[in-house]
Write a protein that holds these residues in place. Structure first.
Motif, short mmCIF file in Angstrom:
data_model
loop_
_atom_site.label_atom_id
_atom_site.label_comp_id
_atom_site.label_asym_id
_atom_site.label_seq_id
_atom_site.Cartn_x
_atom_site.Cartn_y
_atom_site.Cartn_z
N UNK A 605 0.55 -1.64 0.26
CA UNK A 605 -0.07 0.08 -0.22
C UNK A 605 0.56 1.10 -0.22
N UNK A 606 2.01 1.67 -0.32
CA UNK A 606 2.98 2.38 -0.27
C UNK A 606 3.37 2.33 -1.94
N UNK A 607 4.42 3.83 -2.29
CA UNK A 607 5.35 3.67 -3.11
C UNK A 607 6.51 3.66 -2.87
N UNK A 608 7.81 3.10 -3.77
CA UNK A 608 8.78 2.81 -3.35
C UNK A 608 9.16 2.92 -4.54
N UNK A 609 10.24 4.54 -4.38
CA UNK A 609 11.35 4.46 -5.94
C UNK A 609 12.46 3.62 -6.31
N UNK A 610 12.63 3.44 -7.40
CA UNK A 610 12.90 2.37 -7.77
C UNK A 610 14.08 2.89 -8.99
N UNK A 611 15.77 3.09 -8.83
CA UNK A 611 16.73 4.29 -8.56
C UNK A 611 18.05 3.54 -9.06
N UNK A 612 19.09 3.32 -10.35
CA UNK A 612 20.38 2.84 -10.65
C UNK A 612 20.84 4.39 -10.87
#
Length: 705
Positions: A605-612
């Motif tokens: 139920x939440x956003x997770x930032x995906x980054x490289x």
């Protein structure tokens, strides 16, 4: 004849007229005074005669000696004769005419007869009586009283006394007759005097009135002639002010008005020439512009036109630089001496002075030129050598000599573009005030022309930029996918909006094979055609190198090596590549300096930032990009965006932010992806209100089914 001389003649004529009138008036007034004096003298004569008559009446009873009576009698006669002689000598008698002179002579003759026939015999008889001793006998008690008091023995006095009485009676009667005649003459004299005075007053009044009327007539004629000529001058000036140069002013008066008319006609001709020179100046400038010359060439044409249409020997055009700090020499015509002090080594030759002007910009506010530009006021020194600032230019015969100088600022909308400086180096020949006025008119038109050329250049550049933007916009539109491909197990929604005509954002959604979909989102640095060409390169390379065997990081590595050193150092792009495997639900994400992928996990139920990690493509060829992978499950959401979206500003300066975006999506997570994108669009528009977008916005939302 000069006007002053004419007026002097008129004044002299009027003065002579007044002198004559006054002289005649004074003559008549003097005559009237003499007549009045004559009347007064006549009254004195009558009074003296009355005294004589009284003494004659009282002769016999006066208590005096006989000799005293004779003396009194004689004195009264002498007094009358004296008064009568004064009356006779009066000029007024002559004024009254010959008739009065004849009457006066008759009266005088009567008096002489009276003296001869009556006075003198009486005096002789008295003398005889005195000699015969009768005076002692009679005494001083009066003749009649003495006669009454004498005794009979002395009655011998009776006969002499009676004889004396007869003399006295005869004299008294004759005196009465003479007095009557004299009074009649005096009354006639008085009446004629009154008539003479009345006529004289009429004559004086007529002379005064005629003189006054003649003066008014002369003044009126003179004033009418002068006012008529002034009217002609005024009419000619009025016609001239209306722009009609066809009529000459013709006055043939032989005075200043004729000279004024000639000067007016000359001035009108010169003014027409000056106006014609202004038209010629405009035509020359127009011709130079029509030839398509650049600004500097146009300024040279403008200066040449200044020199041609004035009496200047040389001139220069100075323009203010972009920073409004310095003034540069742009154009020269003839040798232009430096109108300010320069180092000695540059003053020796004309070439060195010109070289100094070309290589040493003038500070705004310094020297006569800089001060004119700073103040915006023209400078006109008819005799430049008398000004302390141009003392070095005052030596006649030197190459630095300037006799007259004019500096005309080029002003448009209170903005000073530069100045035109013109000089007269010929000795004893200066610019005129009219020339300086024309120079300012030339300057106004030149400034307008220069400003129009600047505006034209800007318009051309703007039009070229707009053309580039249209081309870039067309390129960009062709780069974007015409249709979003269908993805098994996912639905995709897209929103993109450019802040201006040309967007720096780019996105692409295409298939790698039948089971894989690639999502590319990119933000190119720069605008216009160069940025669009970089987009074309990125899209072309990505599409060319994309294959099912290459992962997201491989695409970025190959793209970066292909772009680096092939584009400018000021050109680069941030982008991310996302690959979705429709069969497994696996998502690979690789980033090149772009915003992270926002991953909403339905279970958590939440956003997770995906980054490289990774630099933007085109910056460093040795940069190595990596990937991160996640497994997409039902109702999970992926969000790709450019930084223009969270950086949207409201009217009070607040940023939209990622947090607000995430909350909005979470609040509408049950809706379709198309509806979620629509809600985000509306919320952003409501947030920014009337504020313009600061940066381009691109949003890709993917929702797993």
């Amino acid at each position: 004849m000069r006007i002053r001389l004419k007026l002097s003649v008129v004044e002299l004529t009027m003065a002579l007229g007044f002198v004559v009138a006054i002289s005649i008036s004074l003559f008549y007034l003097n005559s009237m005074v003499q007549v009045k004096n004559m009347e007064y003298q006549a009254e004195r004569s009558v009074t003296s005669l009355a005294r004589f008559s009284y003494q004659t009446e009282e002769f016999l009873i006066s208590a005096k000696l006989l000799s005293e009576l004779k003396n009194d009698w004689n004195e009264s006669i002498l007094q009358f004769e004296s008064e009568f002689q004064v009356l006779k000598d009066s000029k007024a008698v002559k004024i009254l005419g010959e008739e009065k002179l004849e009457e006066f002579a008759a009266v005088e003759g009567t008096w002489n007869e009276l003296k001869q026939w009556h006075v003198q015999p009486a005096f002789n008889y008295i003398d005889t009586m005195i000699l015969n001793g009768f005076e002692e006998k009679l005494g001083n008690i009066g003749i009649l009283q003495a006669l009454y008091s004498l005794e009979d023995s002395e009655s011998g006095l009776a006969d002499p006394v009676m004889s004396l009485t007869n003399y006295r009676n005869n004299l008294e009667n004759s005196t009465i007759e003479f007095s009557t005649r004299l009074n009649k003459f005096i009354n006639g004299l008085r009446l004629q005097s009154e008539l003479y005075i009345r006529d004289s007053l009429k004559i004086v009044s007529i002379i005064v009135i005629v003189t006054f009327l003649l003066s008014i007539l002369v003044i009126s004629i003179t004033a009418r002639r002068i006012s008529g000529r002034i009217g002609k001058v005024d009419e000619a000036v009025q016609i001239l002010t209306k722009g009609d140069f066809s009529k000459n002013l013709i006055i043939k008066s032989g005075d200043e008005f004729e000279e004024l008319a000639n000067h007016y006609n000359t001035f009108k001709g010169e003014l027409w020439k000056k106006l014609d020179s202004i038209l010629e100046f405009m035509l020359q400038i127009g011709d130079s512009i029509s030839e398509g010359v650049d600004i500097n060439s146009a300024l040279q044409h403008i200066l040449d036109s200044f020199i041609k249409n004035t009496t200047a020997d040389a001139g220069a055009v100075f323009m203010v630089d972009e920073d409004q700090q310095f003034i540069d020499l742009i154009a020269l015509n003839g040798f232009f001496p430096c109108p300010f002090a320069i180092p000695l080594e540059f003053r020796k030759t004309r070439e060195s002075q010109t070289d100094y002007l070309q290589k040493h910009p003038i500070s705004v506010g310094k020297t006569i030129i800089g001060q004119a530009i700073k103040s915006g006021n023209g400078v006109y020194l008819k005799e430049a050598g008398r000004d302390e600032k141009l003392r070095q230019n005052s030596l006649k015969g030197s190459i630095e000599y300037i006799h007259s100088i004019a500096v005309i600022p080029l002003i448009i909308s209170k903005r000073v573009l530069g100045a035109v400086a013109l000089v007269r180096t010929s000795e004893d020949i200066a610019f005129t005030d009219m020339e300086f006025t024309n120079m300012k008119t030339f300057g106004d038109y030149a400034a307008l022309t220069i400003d129009n050329m600047y505006n034209f250049t800007e318009a051309v550049q703007r039009r070229e930029m707009e053309r580039e933007l249209r081309i870039a916009s067309d390129i960009q539109k062709n780069l974007l996918p015409k249709k979003i491909p269908e993805v098994k197990g996912c639905s995709i929604g897209v929103h993109t909006e450019a802040a201006r005509a040309m967007s720096g954002d780019y996105y692409d959604i295409y298939r790698l094979d039948k089971n894989k979909i690639a999502l590319v989102i990119c933000d190119v640095v720069g605008k216009g055609v160069p940025a669009s060409l970089l987009m074309v390169m990125i899209r072309t390379v990505i599409r060319f190198i994309s294959s099912p065997k290459r992962g997201a990081e491989d695409i970025l590595n190959v793209l970066n090596k292909g772009l680096t050193r092939r584009i400018g150092t000021d050109q680069y792009a941030t982008l991310s590549v996302t690959v979705i495997d429709e069969e497994s639900g696996k998502v690979d994400f690789s980033n090149a300096g772009h915003s992270p992928l926002l991953y909403f996990n339905k279970k958590e139920g939440a956003f997770v930032p995906i980054d490289t990690r990774g630099l933007p493509v085109g910056v460093e060829s040795k940069e190595v990009y990596v990937k991160k992978s996640i497994l997409l499950e039902k109702d999970d959401i992926l969000v790709l965006y450019t930084d223009g979206l969270p950086e949207t500003k409201s009217s009070d300066g607040a940023l939209y932010s990622i947090e607000k975006l995430e909350k909005l999506i979470i609040g509408n997570k049950e809706k379709t992806v198309e509806k979620i994108v629509e809600i985000i669009e509306n919320d952003i528009n409501l947030f920014k209100g009337t504020q313009d977008l600061i940066d381009d916005q691109t949003l890709i939302v993917v929702k797993a089914k």
